[in-house]
Scaffold this motif. Structure first.
Motif, mmCIF file in Angstrom:
data_model
loop_
_atom_site.group_PDB
_atom_site.id
_atom_site.type_symbol
_atom_site.label_atom_id
_atom_site.label_comp_id
_atom_site.label_asym_id
_atom_site.label_seq_id
_atom_site.Cartn_x
_atom_site.Cartn_y
_atom_site.Cartn_z
ATOM 1 N N SER A 205 0.831 -1.199 0.000
ATOM 2 C CA SER A 205 0.000 0.000 0.000
ATOM 3 C C SER A 205 0.867 1.252 0.000
ATOM 4 O O SER A 205 0.594 2.221 -0.719
ATOM 5 C CB SER A 205 -0.938 0.002 1.209
ATOM 6 O OG SER A 205 -0.222 -0.027 2.422
ATOM 7 N N SER A 247 -8.209 -3.169 -4.344
ATOM 8 C CA SER A 247 -7.909 -1.747 -4.465
ATOM 9 C C SER A 247 -9.200 -0.946 -4.461
ATOM 10 O O SER A 247 -10.268 -1.453 -4.835
ATOM 11 C CB SER A 247 -7.123 -1.457 -5.749
ATOM 12 O OG SER A 247 -7.907 -1.746 -6.891
ATOM 13 N N VAL A 257 -4.476 0.198 -1.615
ATOM 14 C CA VAL A 257 -4.325 -1.229 -1.894
ATOM 15 C C VAL A 257 -4.224 -1.992 -0.583
ATOM 16 O O VAL A 257 -3.507 -1.579 0.330
ATOM 17 C CB VAL A 257 -3.065 -1.503 -2.741
ATOM 18 C CG1 VAL A 257 -2.927 -2.989 -3.036
ATOM 19 C CG2 VAL A 257 -3.097 -0.705 -4.026
#
Length: 267
Positions: A205, A247, A257
């Motif tokens: 992420s 996502s 994400v």
């Protein structure tokens, strides 16, 4: 792209531990002002690749270049001025202050055999402390800093060299969410100053949110090298990490994400 247009690059890099090959024929280029995240599973070769770029790991084959010059043509002091490397767990020195740590990072710029720096070096130390927001903590002991403060102190240790290239191994590990964000925001600001930054990390992420490019390593080989916002990157990352990734767009429109923890994608 010409080699002298890149901040750091490597060609046919091959590295082994004892008799076991770890990095296999890796080619990569990173331009000034670019933040690159290296993603991969444990033992995929992320740390070994960084150590090879930092001249801390013997190469079996291949070359590393700075601005088109082979690194083995540079003496140790010049290389240390131009490339700063932070391991995942730097060693602490008992009772050292933040300022003393950052001053130690400046030593490649000291005259040969000098113990102390010049007035210019002291200004650079102050500037590095200000960049990471630790001016008010300069005289505090490293032992009493929070995890986020300590990580920023080590970043200042690297920045005070005024490097062209910054290599960081898992800099957000052991940090809570707030300090992870602050550290990655700091790295984003540093790339705007023209520093090439390569970060080995597990957090996909953070990689997608802050990196310009993502390089995925799989068993010591580059599985792919893509811009972080390129099409199908999440599917390809999921394949490399053997995980399904989800996502979504935040209210500000940025891509977030997360792994799908309820799906086992192990082959």
């Amino acid at each position: 792209m010409k080699l002298n247009d890149t901040a750091i690059s490597c060609r046919n890099l091959q590295i082994s531990y004892e008799a076991d090959p770890v990095i296999h024929s890796v080619d990569m280029e990173v331009t000034p002002g670019q933040l690159v995240a290296i993603i991969g599973e444990n033992a995929s070769g992320k740390s070994t690749l960084l150590r090879g770029l930092a001249r801390l790991q013997k190469l079996d084959d291949g070359d590393v270049y700075l601005r088109g010059t082979r690194c083995d043509e540079l003496d140790d002091r010049e290389f240390a001025r131009r490339v700063a490397y932070l391991p995942q767990t730097p060693s602490l020195v008992p009772d050292m202050s933040v300022r003393a740590l950052v001053e130690r990072g400046r030593t490649p710029h000291f005259p040969t055999y000098a113990v102390n720096g010049s007035a210019v070096d002291r200004v650079e130390v102050d500037n590095a402390l200000e960049q990471v927001g630790l001016t008010a903590s300069a005289d505090r002991s490293l032992k009493i800093l929070s995890g986020g403060e300590l990580q920023r102190a080590w970043v200042a240790f690297a920045l005070v060299r005024s490097p062209e290239v910054l290599l960081l191994d898992e800099p957000t590990s052991h940090l809570d969410v707030r300090y992870q964000r602050e550290l990655m925001q700091l790295l984003s600001e540093l790339k705007e100053k023209g520093i090439a930054i390569i970060v080995a990390m597990h957090d996909i992420s953070l990689a997608i949110a802050f990196a310009d490019r993502v390089i995925a390593l799989d068993s010591g080989k580059i599985a792919f090298d893509r811009f972080a916002d390129s099409e199908n990157i999440l599917e390809d990352l999921g394949n490399v990490l053997h995980s399904k990734l989800l996502s979504f767009r935040t209210t500000e429109g940025s891509l977030a994400v997360v792994p799908d923890w309820h799906v086992d994608k192990t082959p």
